[in-house]
Design an enzyme around this catalytic site. Structure first.
Site, PDB file in Angstrom:
ATOM      1  CG  ASP A  36      -2.137   0.813   1.041  1.00 39.49           C
ATOM      2  OD1 ASP A  36      -3.384   0.003   0.883  1.00 39.49           O
ATOM      3  OD2 ASP A  36      -1.981   2.096   0.992  1.00 39.49           O
ATOM      4  CG  ASP A  58       2.615   5.511  -6.327  1.00 41.37           C
ATOM      5  OD1 ASP A  58       1.629   4.744  -7.008  1.00 41.37           O
ATOM      6  OD2 ASP A  58       2.574   6.758  -6.417  1.00 41.37           O
ATOM      7  CB  VAL A  59       0.594  -0.244  -7.215  1.00 41.67           C
ATOM      8  CG1 VAL A  59       1.080  -1.125  -6.100  1.00 41.67           C
ATOM      9  CG2 VAL A  59      -0.736   0.486  -7.180  1.00 41.67           C
ATOM     10  CB  SER A 137     -15.887  -1.327 -10.862  1.00 40.61           C
ATOM     11  OG  SER A 137     -17.200  -0.544 -10.304  1.00 40.61           O
ATOM     12  CE1 TYR A 150     -13.092   3.279  -8.956  1.00 41.29           C
ATOM     13  CE2 TYR A 150     -15.359   3.065 -10.060  1.00 41.29           C
ATOM     14  CZ  TYR A 150     -14.330   2.639  -9.003  1.00 41.29           C
ATOM     15  OH  TYR A 150     -14.488   1.702  -8.354  1.00 41.29           O
ATOM     16  CE  LYS A 154     -11.952   0.318 -10.542  1.00 41.54           C
ATOM     17  NZ  LYS A 154     -11.174  -0.613  -9.694  1.00 41.54           N
TER      18      LYS A 154
HETATM   19  N1  LIG Z   1     -15.985  -0.161  -2.621  1.00 40.27           N
HETATM   20  C1  LIG Z   1     -16.568  -0.124  -3.663  1.00 40.27           C
HETATM   21  O1  LIG Z   1     -17.846  -0.025  -3.619  1.00 40.27           O
HETATM   22  C2  LIG Z   1     -16.002  -0.708  -4.754  1.00 40.27           C
HETATM   23  C3  LIG Z   1     -16.780  -0.875  -5.898  1.00 40.27           C
HETATM   24  C4  LIG Z   1     -16.241  -1.291  -7.123  1.00 40.27           C
HETATM   25  C5  LIG Z   1     -14.864  -1.554  -7.352  1.00 40.27           C
HETATM   26  N2  LIG Z   1     -13.976  -1.129  -6.010  1.00 40.27           N
HETATM   27  C6  LIG Z   1     -12.626  -1.585  -6.353  1.00 40.27           C
HETATM   28  O2  LIG Z   1     -11.864  -2.146  -5.129  1.00 40.27           O
HETATM   29  C7  LIG Z   1     -10.760  -1.620  -5.060  1.00 40.27           C
HETATM   30  C8  LIG Z   1     -10.581  -1.423  -3.610  1.00 40.27           C
HETATM   31  O3  LIG Z   1     -11.496  -0.433  -3.332  1.00 40.27           O
HETATM   32  P1  LIG Z   1     -11.975  -0.150  -1.595  1.00 40.27           P
HETATM   33  O4  LIG Z   1     -13.380   0.252  -1.899  1.00 40.27           O
HETATM   34  O5  LIG Z   1     -11.322  -0.934  -0.702  1.00 40.27           O
HETATM   35  O6  LIG Z   1     -11.187   1.159  -1.570  1.00 40.27           O
HETATM   36  P2  LIG Z   1     -10.374   1.957  -0.244  1.00 40.27           P
HETATM   37  O7  LIG Z   1     -10.228   3.402  -0.470  1.00 40.27           O
HETATM   38  O8  LIG Z   1     -10.887   1.528   1.121  1.00 40.27           O
HETATM   39  O9  LIG Z   1      -8.738   1.298  -0.256  1.00 40.27           O
HETATM   40  C9  LIG Z   1      -8.048   1.501  -1.335  1.00 40.27           C
HETATM   41  C10 LIG Z   1      -6.477   1.107  -0.967  1.00 40.27           C
HETATM   42  O10 LIG Z   1      -5.730   1.573  -2.046  1.00 40.27           O
HETATM   43  C11 LIG Z   1      -4.609   2.136  -1.488  1.00 40.27           C
HETATM   44  N3  LIG Z   1      -3.921   2.847  -2.563  1.00 40.27           N
HETATM   45  C12 LIG Z   1      -4.278   4.062  -3.273  1.00 40.27           C
HETATM   46  N4  LIG Z   1      -3.675   4.314  -4.187  1.00 40.27           N
HETATM   47  C13 LIG Z   1      -2.384   3.468  -4.125  1.00 40.27           C
HETATM   48  C14 LIG Z   1      -1.343   3.541  -4.794  1.00 40.27           C
HETATM   49  N5  LIG Z   1      -1.129   4.506  -5.805  1.00 40.27           N
HETATM   50  N6  LIG Z   1      -0.299   2.652  -4.527  1.00 40.27           N
HETATM   51  C15 LIG Z   1      -0.563   1.637  -3.528  1.00 40.27           C
HETATM   52  N7  LIG Z   1      -1.778   1.688  -2.888  1.00 40.27           N
HETATM   53  C16 LIG Z   1      -2.671   2.625  -3.113  1.00 40.27           C
HETATM   54  C17 LIG Z   1      -5.209   3.213  -0.450  1.00 40.27           C
HETATM   55  O11 LIG Z   1      -4.116   3.636   0.286  1.00 40.27           O
HETATM   56  C18 LIG Z   1      -6.147   2.211   0.466  1.00 40.27           C
HETATM   57  O12 LIG Z   1      -5.498   1.406   1.147  1.00 40.27           O
HETATM   58  C19 LIG Z   1     -10.472  -0.530  -5.825  1.00 40.27           C
HETATM   59  O13 LIG Z   1      -9.893  -0.899  -7.246  1.00 40.27           O
HETATM   60  C20 LIG Z   1     -11.721   0.065  -6.056  1.00 40.27           C
HETATM   61  O14 LIG Z   1     -12.165   0.793  -7.400  1.00 40.27           O
HETATM   62  C21 LIG Z   1     -14.478  -0.779  -5.048  1.00 40.27           C
HETATM   63  O1  LIG Z   2     -21.783   2.041  -6.093  1.00 40.12           O
HETATM   64  S1  LIG Z   2     -21.009   1.944  -7.414  1.00 40.12           S
HETATM   65  O2  LIG Z   2     -21.937   2.377  -8.444  1.00 40.12           O
HETATM   66  O3  LIG Z   2     -20.938   0.636  -7.492  1.00 40.12           O
HETATM   67  C1  LIG Z   2     -19.502   2.776  -7.157  1.00 40.12           C
HETATM   68  C2  LIG Z   2     -19.177   3.566  -7.950  1.00 40.12           C
HETATM   69  C3  LIG Z   2     -18.109   4.215  -7.908  1.00 40.12           C
HETATM   70  C4  LIG Z   2     -17.310   4.021  -6.742  1.00 40.12           C
HETATM   71  C5  LIG Z   2     -15.945   4.423  -6.615  1.00 40.12           C
HETATM   72  O4  LIG Z   2     -16.014   6.053  -7.150  1.00 40.12           O
HETATM   73  C6  LIG Z   2     -17.627   2.862  -6.065  1.00 40.12           C
HETATM   74  C7  LIG Z   2     -18.939   2.404  -5.889  1.00 40.12           C
END
Ligand SMILES: NC(=O)c1ccc[n+]([C@@H]2O[C@H](COP(=O)([O-])OP(=O)(O)OC[C@H]3O[C@@H](n4cnc5c(N)ncnc54)[C@H](O)[C@@H]3O)[C@@H](O)[C@H]2O)c1
Ligand SMILES: O=S(=O)(O)c1ccc(CO)cc1
Length: 254
Positions: A36, A58-59, A137, A150, A154
């Protein structure tokens, strides 16, 4: 335990879906490198036991990604599983979006999956086995007006999953995606659960009538990483309470 003796990297693993994936892979017997950009991940990993380590990276930066792979090899000797999970969002309408914000989200969400996927796959092909999971997503398919980079990132991830799967299949490396719907994490709270109205809009489009938990995504990651998915590659599995497949508006319960 489905993943005994396996070594996994999970990116974006300090919180949310990435942390749930790391915990589930550990529970299935894998050793896990949590990665992370937030250094707080070190304390998180320390709580997870001897099979968990942390690497700050930073990935979206190639030098960090190369160092992440080197650190994983030094700690555990090989790489069997990569969960490309790190991601960010940025809210702005199309006409107001800046070039810098567009580039930043694409770099972190999409380019990072190429960089990490290529670096990990170069190790996996040496052993003719491996599994890569790209966190997509529902927004790969569904546009949201104020989430321009975003949704673009995706959509790109789904094609990246397919083209990586095609390139790596001859080496026994499988590549699949997971497409979550709304999962209760910090990212979703910022993006789409910021008000009761916004939450109700999401729930009205979710036939199961609730948001998902990070553990419900992690279970699918464990399945895709396991031998139970040995004949699957190039797929993105949606974990969204029925949102995409059923495409139906439902009443919201209080
Ligand atoms: N939560 C949702 O509803 C949802 C829906 C669809 C997809 N997603 C996807 O799931 C994944 C995780 O999301 P989440 O909801 O757990 O988010 P989150 O914000 O809780 O966690 C994301 C993590 O990624 C880390 N991060 C951000 N930029 C980084 C970088 N450059 N290098 C290394 N680490 C980095 C952050 O520090 C954080 O710990 C994402 O790819 C997100 O798009 C989430
Ligand atoms: O609720 S969702 O439409 O699936 C959604 C949309 C965007 C993000 C992050 O921006 C998370 C969830």
């Amino acid at each position: 335990m489905k993943l005994s003796q396996q070594v996994a990297i999970v990116t974006g693993a300090t919180q949310g879906i990435g942390l749930a994936c790391a915990k589930r892979l550990l529970a299935e017997g894998a050793s896990v490198m949590l990665v992370d950009i937030k250094p707080e991940g070190a304390a998180v990993a320390a709580e997870l036991g001897a099979q968990a380590r942390f690497f700050a990276a930073d990935v979206s930066q190639k030098a960090d990604v190369d160092a992440m792979v080197a650190a994983t090899l030094a700690a555990f000797g090989r790489i069997d599983i990569l969960v490309n999970n790190a991601g960010v969002t940025h809210a702005a309408d199309f006409l107001d979006l800046t070039e810098d914000d567009f580039d930043r989200v694409l770099r972190i969400n999409l380019k990072s999956m190429f960089l990490c996927g290529q670096a990990a796959a170069r190790e996996m092909v040496k052993h003719e086995r491996g599994c890569i999971i790209n966190m997509s997503s529902v927004n790969a398919e569904l546009a949201i007006p104020n989430q321009v980079p975003y949704v673009v990132s995706k959509g790109g991830i789904n094609q990246l999953t397919k083209v990586m799967a095609l390139n790596l299949a001859p080496f026994g490396v499988r590549v699949n995606g997971i497409g979550p719907g709304t999962i209760l994490t910090e990212l979703a709270k910022q993006a789409v659960l910021s008000s009761p109205e916004a939450r109700n809009t999401i729930l009205s489009r979710t036939p199961l009538g609730r948001c998902g938990e990070p553990e419900e995504v992690a279970g699918i990651a464990a399945f895709l990483a396991s031998a139970d998915a040995s004949y699957m590659t190039g797929q993105t599995l949606y974990v969204d309470g029925g949102r995409l497949a059923l495409n139906y508006t439902v009443p919201v319960k209080d």
